[in-house]
Design an enzyme around this catalytic site. Structure first.
Site: not given
Length: 257
Positions: A140, A153
């Site tokens: 990501s 995350y």
């Protein structure tokens, strides 16, 4: 068709039931790969596999290292040696760090980091022994820039990115390439789960000064197929001299040079 190192090869994709993983599985199958679709939702993976030529589905929780080994063995028995491995499976439990629970922190790392470790270790051992293979981890852009409400995350994805690069360094002598694709905001169920109103997509594109978040300069959310195209390039022989690379596919959202 120019040989691309995908047609006729066996590929294993985690998180392949929906979203980016499903798009990657579809793109690989369209290029002639035999695809093993794995997902914790085995039924959904099976439904998607049924729409693809040369594909089979396997239920898999990547946080279970023993299960990962078992699925790789089954996939290679059914389809042949795995020469392309794409690790996509991931979860997102947004919360500011001070409000993050122990359970959410553990779950995030169990899937997004330890799960990737299980998959890459298994694939890497098999590929190294054969002297060939390509591994792509879908990470990501949050791995490279702080995000409000995404500490767990982002930290897990940053760890996963470095894990993949270190493996790439270790496996280079065996002819195995390891690369990362780092998506930004992508139109998936995970993204839409963060939305609360009809204007949220536009808000993501515009950015938020209050949250210290830039918008998306290209003015659109990514489609899962955009991410799949980047994965296919890095998995293919067209990228045969690329390893340990981190390819951001985020429309310029992180303003990376």
């Amino acid at each position: 068709m120019t040989p691309d190192g995908i047609s006729g090869r066996t590929a294993l994709v985690t998180g392949a039931a929906r979203g980016i993983g499903a798009a990657v599985a579809s793109a690989l199958a369209a290029r002639g790969a035999l695809v093993a679709l794995t997902d914790v939702d085995g039924a959904a993976a099976g439904r998607h596999a049924a729409t693809l030529d040369g594909a089979r589905a396997y239920p898999l929780d990547v946080a279970d290292g023993t299960a990962v080994e078992r699925v790789f063995t089954a996939a290679e028995t059914d389809l042949g040696p795995v020469e392309i491995c794409v690790s996509v499976a991931g979860i997102l439990r947004p919360a500011r760090l001070l409000a993050t629970t122990d359970a959410d922190w553990r779950a995030t790392f169990d899937v997004n980091t330890t799960g990737v470790f299980h998959v890459l270790r298994c694939a890497g051992r098999r590929m190294a022994a054969r002297g060939r293979g390509s591994i792509v981890t879908v990470s990501s852009n949050a791995a490279g820039i702080p995000r409000v409400g995404m500490a767990a995350y982002a930290a897990a994805k940053a760890a996963t990115t470095m894990l993949t690069k270190c493996l790439g360094l270790e496996l280079a002598e065996h002819g195995v390439r390891c690369n990362v694709v780092a998506p930004g905001s992508t139109d998936t169920a995970m993204q839409r789960a963060l939305w609360t109103g009809p204007d949220d997509a536009a808000a993501v594109i515009a950015g938020s000064l209050a949250d210290h978040r830039t918008g998306i300069p290209l003015g659109r959310l990514a489609d899962p197929a955009d991410i799949a195209d980047a994965v296919l390039f890095l998995a293919s022989d067209q990228a045969r001299h690329i390893t340990m690379h981190d390819l951001y596919v985020d429309g310029g959202a992180t303003l990376r040079a």
